[in-house]
Design an enzyme around this catalytic site. Structure first.
Site, PDB file in Angstrom:
ATOM      1  N   ASP A  27       6.334   0.502   8.853  1.00  0.00           N
ATOM      2  CA  ASP A  27       5.605   1.365   7.931  1.00  0.00           C
ATOM      3  C   ASP A  27       5.304   2.687   8.636  1.00  0.00           C
ATOM      4  O   ASP A  27       4.628   2.718   9.663  1.00  0.00           O
ATOM      5  CB  ASP A  27       4.310   0.668   7.518  1.00  0.00           C
ATOM      6  CG  ASP A  27       3.490   1.456   6.522  1.00  0.00           C
ATOM      7  OD1 ASP A  27       3.043   2.571   6.879  1.00  0.00           O
ATOM      8  OD2 ASP A  27       3.295   0.981   5.393  1.00  0.00           O
ATOM      9  N   SER A  40      -1.056   1.965  -0.276  1.00  0.00           N
ATOM     10  CA  SER A  40      -1.726   2.395   0.948  1.00  0.00           C
ATOM     11  C   SER A  40      -3.208   2.030   0.919  1.00  0.00           C
ATOM     12  O   SER A  40      -3.547   0.851   0.844  1.00  0.00           O
ATOM     13  CB  SER A  40      -1.499   3.892   1.159  1.00  0.00           C
ATOM     14  OG  SER A  40      -1.843   4.287   2.459  1.00  0.00           O
ATOM     15  N   HIS A  68       6.804   3.922   3.290  1.00  0.00           N
ATOM     16  CA  HIS A  68       5.386   3.702   3.019  1.00  0.00           C
ATOM     17  C   HIS A  68       5.148   3.976   1.539  1.00  0.00           C
ATOM     18  O   HIS A  68       5.358   5.093   1.070  1.00  0.00           O
ATOM     19  CB  HIS A  68       4.533   4.643   3.871  1.00  0.00           C
ATOM     20  CG  HIS A  68       3.051   4.468   3.694  1.00  0.00           C
ATOM     21  ND1 HIS A  68       2.370   3.368   4.163  1.00  0.00           N
ATOM     22  CD2 HIS A  68       2.123   5.251   3.097  1.00  0.00           C
ATOM     23  CE1 HIS A  68       1.086   3.485   3.874  1.00  0.00           C
ATOM     24  NE2 HIS A  68       0.905   4.620   3.216  1.00  0.00           N
TER      25      HIS A  68
END
Length: 392
Positions: free
Chosen positions: A270, A174, A337
């Site tokens: 995502d 991330s 994610h």
């Protein structure tokens, strides 16, 4: 992973799932106390930190550096909030951390990197390690020093043997995945010229897309992050010399100028990007997207169509920017994610697959130049292996 309270709770849920489900081992924390004198500190002024699991056997001179994720703060108020938890202060961090997936020390769970020196760099600056503001407001005691934290931790690792690395990999999830893109060439420059260096961002390819209401929300948000943290001088000059610094937080504007090989692990859908770029709360005041954002199975036909259009925009963006033969990608159609640090999605009997290949197998083959891997999945809900990634 998130810049909203909802996202923070989802982050904690993911962490809990990792602890409950993954084959893992605990690794103690290292505080870089010497960095404090250099002003290389977390938001609250505490020392930066990382977790190091030392390499062994044939991997003793190989190094894998992984950046923790955790979103960004774009205002004094949100940064103050972070300074009171583990995303802004090393005093709030747990003393041990669970290592699994690409950080695992078990050969069956992580065959290509299990015996490397594996480091998880803790994220406590809120700028993907790009900020550097000298002044500290005594009213808040906030330190915007992410770039100094990056360098201080790299210096500490270089002194511990990384300066002799034969192979190295920079990665992260991330906001940490974005950091591994923004710092990819920088990381390469710190190591010997004959070191094999590559980068593998996980869920770090955030695109500059408009919201469901048509607003440029994420572009404005990133511009605020860059301005608050003084990031411009630590973003690739090849980008900032051509466009507004805030735009240089988007991989699509940095990757074409990056020389070091990169492999992108990302979901075409995502969930963080769906929740915070496509349909953030500010663009959905009536909450029409609330249930859909939490579970793609709850989406209406029209919402699914909007998400299919977002997928096409994502694919066009990544394909247009990642045209080097040294690049690879694993882009599946799961609602996911961050996956490479989680054993179930990195390498397990029921992991998500593309062309009968797991993420771990694709990354390993690409890193060692065995086979290139540039696979894009068919549209949701075509991939039956996605059922094993739906919570990640």
């Amino acid at each position: 992973m998130a810049c909203s309270r909802l996202g923070q709770w989802l982050t904690l849920l993911v962490c809990l799932l990792i602890l409950l489900k993954a084959e893992s081992h605990l690794v103690g924390i290292t505080l870089v106390e010497s960095a404090v004198a250099k002003g290389a500190v977390c938001l609250d002024g505490s020392a930066p930190a990382y977790h190091l699991d030392k390499g062994f056997g044939a991997g003793i001179n190989n190094w894998l550096v992984y950046f923790e994720g955790g979103g960004w703060c774009n205002t004094v108020a949100t940064c103050l909030d972070r300074s009171n938890n583990f995303l802004g202060s090393s005093t709030k961090m747990e003393k041990t951390m669970s290592f699994s997936g690409v950080l695992s020390n078990e050969q069956k769970a992580n065959p290509d990197f299990y015996n490397w020196n594996r480091i998880k760099v803790r994220y406590c600056d809120g700028s993907s390690f790009t900020g550097d503001v000298e002044a500290v407001d005594p009213a808040t005691n906030l330190h915007f020093r992410g770039a100094r934290v990056f360098r201080a931790i790299m210096d500490d690792l270089l002194a511990k043997g990384m300066k002799n690395a034969q192979s190295a990999l920079l990665s992260g999830c991330s906001a940490g995945g974005l950091a591994s893109i923004l710092h990819c060439d920088n990381f390469r420059s710190l190591l010997p010229v004959d070191t094999k260096v590559k980068c593998v961002p996980d869920a770090g390819y955030f695109i500059n897309a408009r919201t469901v209401s048509g607003s440029p929300y994420i572009q404005a948000f990133y511009s605020e992050v860059v301005a608050l943290h003084g990031s411009v001088k630590n973003l690739p000059a090849s980008c900032t010399s051509r466009m507004s610094p805030g735009l240089c937080f988007f991989p699509q504007n940095v990757v074409p100028l990056t020389r070091t090989p990169i492999f992108f692990v990302n979901a075409a859908y995502d969930w963080w990007q769906i929740q915070n770029i496509l349909a953030p709360d500010v663009a959905d005041p009536e909450g029409a997207w609330k249930k859909c954002k939490l579970n793609i199975k709850n989406c209406s036909p029209s919402q699914l169509q909007t998400m299919q259009e977002f997928r096409l925009q994502f694919l066009k963006t990544i394909a247009g920017a990642s045209n080097s033969s040294s690049h690879g990608w694993f882009i599946h159609s799961c609602y996911a994610h961050c996956q490479i640090e989680i054993q179930e999605t990195w390498l397990a009997a029921d992991s998500p697959m593309l062309s009968k290949t797991t993420i771990a197998e694709a990354v390993g083959d690409w890193y060692y130049d065995l086979t290139p891997f540039r696979k894009i999945d068919c549209p949701y809900p075509c991939n039956p292996t996605c059922k094993n990634a739906e919570f990640f």
